[in-house]
Design an enzyme around this catalytic site. Structure first.
Site, PDB file in Angstrom:
ATOM      1  N   SER A 146       0.860  -1.192   0.000  1.00  0.00           N
ATOM      2  CA  SER A 146       0.000   0.000   0.000  1.00  0.00           C
ATOM      3  C   SER A 146       0.890   1.234   0.000  1.00  0.00           C
ATOM      4  CB  SER A 146      -0.853  -0.035   1.265  1.00  0.00           C
ATOM      5  OG  SER A 146      -1.338   1.235   1.595  1.00  0.00           O
ATOM      6  N   TYR A 159      -3.230  -1.298  10.063  1.00  0.00           N
ATOM      7  CA  TYR A 159      -3.130  -1.580   8.621  1.00  0.00           C
ATOM      8  C   TYR A 159      -1.752  -1.149   8.106  1.00  0.00           C
ATOM      9  CZ  TYR A 159      -4.305  -1.199   3.596  1.00  0.00           C
ATOM     10  OH  TYR A 159      -4.322  -1.320   2.227  1.00  0.00           O
TER      11      TYR A 159
HETATM   12  P1  NAP Z   1     -11.669  -5.507  -1.440  1.00  0.00           P
HETATM   13  O1  NAP Z   1     -12.366  -4.954  -2.631  1.00  0.00           O
HETATM   14  O2  NAP Z   1     -12.311  -5.413  -0.107  1.00  0.00           O
HETATM   15  O3  NAP Z   1     -11.293  -7.032  -1.756  1.00  0.00           O
HETATM   16  C1  NAP Z   1     -10.627  -7.787  -0.793  1.00  0.00           C
HETATM   17  C2  NAP Z   1     -10.498  -9.211  -1.279  1.00  0.00           C
HETATM   18  O4  NAP Z   1      -9.809  -9.974  -0.276  1.00  0.00           O
HETATM   19  C3  NAP Z   1     -11.831  -9.886  -1.495  1.00  0.00           C
HETATM   20  O5  NAP Z   1     -11.719 -10.816  -2.551  1.00  0.00           O
HETATM   21  C4  NAP Z   1     -12.073 -10.608  -0.173  1.00  0.00           C
HETATM   22  O6  NAP Z   1     -12.995 -11.640  -0.404  1.00  0.00           O
HETATM   23  C5  NAP Z   1     -10.644 -11.060   0.161  1.00  0.00           C
HETATM   24  N1  NAP Z   1     -10.341 -11.282   1.584  1.00  0.00           N
HETATM   25  C6  NAP Z   1     -10.479 -10.430   2.620  1.00  0.00           C
HETATM   26  N2  NAP Z   1     -10.068 -11.007   3.761  1.00  0.00           N
HETATM   27  C7  NAP Z   1      -9.666 -12.257   3.438  1.00  0.00           C
HETATM   28  C8  NAP Z   1      -9.142 -13.343   4.185  1.00  0.00           C
HETATM   29  N3  NAP Z   1      -8.964 -13.293   5.517  1.00  0.00           N
HETATM   30  N4  NAP Z   1      -8.810 -14.476   3.514  1.00  0.00           N
HETATM   31  C9  NAP Z   1      -8.990 -14.570   2.172  1.00  0.00           C
HETATM   32  N5  NAP Z   1      -9.487 -13.582   1.423  1.00  0.00           N
HETATM   33  C10 NAP Z   1      -9.820 -12.432   2.054  1.00  0.00           C
HETATM   34  O7  NAP Z   1     -10.233  -4.830  -1.251  1.00  0.00           O
HETATM   35  P2  NAP Z   1      -9.212  -4.170  -2.310  1.00  0.00           P
HETATM   36  O8  NAP Z   1      -9.351  -2.720  -2.205  1.00  0.00           O
HETATM   37  O9  NAP Z   1      -9.314  -4.863  -3.600  1.00  0.00           O
HETATM   38  O10 NAP Z   1      -7.833  -4.534  -1.595  1.00  0.00           O
HETATM   39  C11 NAP Z   1      -7.054  -5.645  -1.990  1.00  0.00           C
HETATM   40  C12 NAP Z   1      -5.644  -5.477  -1.427  1.00  0.00           C
HETATM   41  O11 NAP Z   1      -5.107  -4.251  -1.920  1.00  0.00           O
HETATM   42  C13 NAP Z   1      -5.578  -5.379   0.096  1.00  0.00           C
HETATM   43  O12 NAP Z   1      -4.441  -6.077   0.555  1.00  0.00           O
HETATM   44  C14 NAP Z   1      -5.438  -3.907   0.349  1.00  0.00           C
HETATM   45  O13 NAP Z   1      -4.734  -3.643   1.542  1.00  0.00           O
HETATM   46  C15 NAP Z   1      -4.619  -3.481  -0.844  1.00  0.00           C
HETATM   47  N6  NAP Z   1      -4.743  -2.054  -1.163  1.00  0.00           N
HETATM   48  C16 NAP Z   1      -5.934  -1.506  -1.524  1.00  0.00           C
HETATM   49  C17 NAP Z   1      -5.986  -0.154  -1.823  1.00  0.00           C
HETATM   50  C18 NAP Z   1      -7.260   0.535  -2.241  1.00  0.00           C
HETATM   51  O14 NAP Z   1      -7.237   1.784  -2.350  1.00  0.00           O
HETATM   52  N7  NAP Z   1      -8.346  -0.168  -2.509  1.00  0.00           N
HETATM   53  C19 NAP Z   1      -4.832   0.628  -1.733  1.00  0.00           C
HETATM   54  C20 NAP Z   1      -3.643   0.037  -1.343  1.00  0.00           C
HETATM   55  C21 NAP Z   1      -3.601  -1.317  -1.074  1.00  0.00           C
HETATM   56  P3  NAP Z   1     -13.929 -12.276   0.760  1.00  0.00           P
HETATM   57  O15 NAP Z   1     -14.690 -11.150   1.368  1.00  0.00           O
HETATM   58  O16 NAP Z   1     -14.746 -13.306   0.068  1.00  0.00           O
HETATM   59  O17 NAP Z   1     -12.969 -12.891   1.701  1.00  0.00           O
END
Ligand code: NAP
Length: 262
Positions: A146, A159
């Protein structure tokens, strides 16, 4: 003409958190380039929906449930993944969760909820798949960090700590596993519109702040992460390991003044 240097068409790829958001976009990006992709996440429903929709689009994709905060589920998922795919060329640790509140209000439960998925889950998944890659003397791992890895944002301390830890893990595993032919790198997204963040970015104050400060002038879409993930899995990055690549529209380049330039 397809370019072998950037090709992932002969790869078997395991993506945690592949059912929604960034993980799903990356899964689609790899499958669209000929990779065999296996996604996992906690909810059977979200895995089934993602697999159904991607299969309907003609992509080679399967799924299984695995909550990476449960070590025994990681072991079972990797066993099943190797059974299904025969081997894993690339692991992408995307699964992540967040809670936003003042530092002094976080409880042990909050801390464990975030760290057990974002850091311990990714670590145990990396080791489980890493042992398999060591046997094959080959593999690539990509961890999704991130912008918080570069500089923590107020209000998301556990986080941010998990993502700092993930960068340490990326560098440490790169050091130990290079001699086994395994490369470990990270992709650090900036602000991406997903289920995790859409409520935050619905706020007009947040939108105005982003417009004023984002060097590329927009939020990222999950698809913006595909190119870097493909690069890190492909031969094009063959001499890179232990690195974090920021895919953040320029945010980590520096700060902006709140007044207009004269
Ligand atoms: P998201 O839309 O909430 O998707 C999260 C994904 O992870 C979903 O497929 C969820 O599916 C799965 N998940 C959550 N907890 C889990 C667990 N304990 N075991 C297995 N699967 C799990 O989030 P996102 O924004 O795409 O984020 C994805 C990654 O990118 C994260 O690591 C986040 O920290 C990072 N990130 C995001 C952003 C942003 O701005 N969005 C920025 C920087 C980094 P289920 O609910 O079915 O488990």
């Amino acid at each position: 003409m397809s370019d072998k240097l950037f090709s992932v068409s002969d790869q078997n790829v395991l993506i945690t958190g592949g059912s929604r958001g960034i993980g799903r976009a990356i899964a689609e990006g790899f499958a669209a380039r000929g990779a065999r992709v296996l996604i996992c996440s906690r909810s059977q429903d979200s895995v089934d929906t993602a697999v159904r929709e991607m299969t309907a689009a003609g992509l080679s994709i399967t799924g299984l449930t695995c909550d990476v905060s449960h070590p025994e589920q990681i072991r079972t998922a990797v066993e099943k993944a190797i059974e299904q795919l025969e081997h894993i060329d690339t692991l992408i640790n995307v699964a992540g969760v967040n809670r936003r509140q003042r530092a002094e209000t976080f409880t042990v439960e909050d801390f464990d909820f975030i760290l057990d998925t974002n850091l311990r889950g990714a670590f145990l998944m990396s080791l489980e798949v890493g042992r398999h890659m060591i046997e094959r003397s080959s593999g690539t791992q990509i961890n999704v960090e991130s912008l918080n890895t570069w500089m923590p944002l107020k209000g998301v301390l556990p986080y941010a700590m998990s993502k700092f830890g993930m960068q340490g893990m990326t560098r440490g595993l790169a050091l130990e596993w290079g001699r086994h032919g395994i490369r470990v790198n990270s992709l650090a997204p900036g602000f991406v519109l997903t289920d995790l963040t859409k409520k935050l970015w619905a706020d007009p104050t947040m939108q105005a702040w982003n417009e004023a400060n984002a060097p590329l002038g927009r939020l990222a879409q999950p698809e913006d992460m595909i190119g870097t993930a493909v690069f890190l899995a492909s031969q094009a990055s063959a001499f890179m390991t232990g690195q974090t690549l920021y895919v953040d529209g320029g945010f980590s380049s520096g700060w902006s003044w709140p007044i207009p330039l004269v």
